[in-house]
Design a protein around this motif. Structure first.
Motif, PDB file in Angstrom:
ATOM      1  N   UNK A 118       0.812  -1.228   0.000  1.00  0.00           N
ATOM      2  CA  UNK A 118       0.000   0.000   0.000  1.00  0.00           C
ATOM      3  C   UNK A 118       0.847   1.281   0.000  1.00  0.00           C
ATOM      4  N   UNK A 119       1.905   1.325   0.760  1.00  0.00           N
ATOM      5  CA  UNK A 119       2.780   2.505   0.792  1.00  0.00           C
ATOM      6  C   UNK A 119       3.518   2.660  -0.538  1.00  0.00           C
ATOM      7  N   UNK A 120       3.889   1.560  -1.134  1.00  0.00           N
ATOM      8  CA  UNK A 120       4.576   1.602  -2.427  1.00  0.00           C
ATOM      9  C   UNK A 120       3.633   2.107  -3.509  1.00  0.00           C
ATOM     10  N   UNK A 171       1.707   5.790  -7.637  1.00  0.00           N
ATOM     11  CA  UNK A 171       0.597   6.548  -8.207  1.00  0.00           C
ATOM     12  C   UNK A 171       0.914   8.032  -8.396  1.00  0.00           C
ATOM     13  N   UNK A 172       1.943   8.522  -7.737  1.00  0.00           N
ATOM     14  CA  UNK A 172       2.383   9.902  -7.949  1.00  0.00           C
ATOM     15  C   UNK A 172       3.153  10.043  -9.265  1.00  0.00           C
ATOM     16  N   UNK A 173       3.561   8.926  -9.852  1.00  0.00           N
ATOM     17  CA  UNK A 173       4.379   8.943 -11.074  1.00  0.00           C
ATOM     18  C   UNK A 173       3.678   8.359 -12.298  1.00  0.00           C
ATOM     19  N   UNK A 174       2.828   7.358 -12.115  1.00  0.00           N
ATOM     20  CA  UNK A 174       2.203   6.706 -13.268  1.00  0.00           C
ATOM     21  C   UNK A 174       0.775   7.197 -13.463  1.00  0.00           C
ATOM     22  N   UNK A 175       0.311   7.088 -14.692  1.00  0.00           N
ATOM     23  CA  UNK A 175      -1.079   7.422 -15.024  1.00  0.00           C
ATOM     24  C   UNK A 175      -1.937   6.265 -14.527  1.00  0.00           C
TER      25      UNK A 175
END
Length: 130
Positions: free
Chosen positions: A89-91, A96-100
């Motif tokens: 979950x932390x990963x 999600x901050x980098x991929x669409x």
């Protein structure tokens, strides 16, 4: 740079949670070696903190992609090696901050007994087509 990747989730295959089952595209193949949470001086970032390590890992992946003339929009596959699946979950927050998230890359997550150092909690490799 506009990505020409095609993301597919075939009928009859259970939907992925945050990943695509099939990603393809034309272009030059780029393979990024597994990245860990080392800063530019080789010091570990986020000892004992999977979220902090994941943030550093994705920042490193972004630097590697940029060096190859690519962005995360060109990534078709991510492989995650974690020492505990409880870190996922932390990963995912860092990922999600980098991929669409509407067109996520294909992904594999594997829990391993250990990585090359006991304080390294995860390693992520990427494949892109530019």
């Amino acid at each position: 740079m506009v990505s020409e990747l095609t993301h597919l989730n075939p009928e009859g295959v259970a939907p992925g949670n945050g990943y695509s089952h099939v990603v393809s595209g034309p272009g030059r193949w780029v393979a990024i070696s597994g990245q860990v949470a080392f800063d530019a001086e080789g010091k570990l970032v986020g000892e004992g903190d999977a979220g902090a390590q994941a943030q550093q890992v994705f920042a490193n992946l972004e630097r590697c992609l940029k060096a190859a003339g690519a962005t995360f929009a060109d990534v078709l596959k991510l492989n995650f090696f974690v020492t505990d699946v409880a870190y996922l979950p932390a990963i995912r927050v860092a990922r999600d901050a980098y991929v669409d998230t509407a067109k996520p890359p294909a992904s594999t997550a594997v829990q391993v007994v250990a990585l090359f150092r006991p304080d390294v909690l995860l390693e992520v490799e990427a494949y892109a087509v530019v």
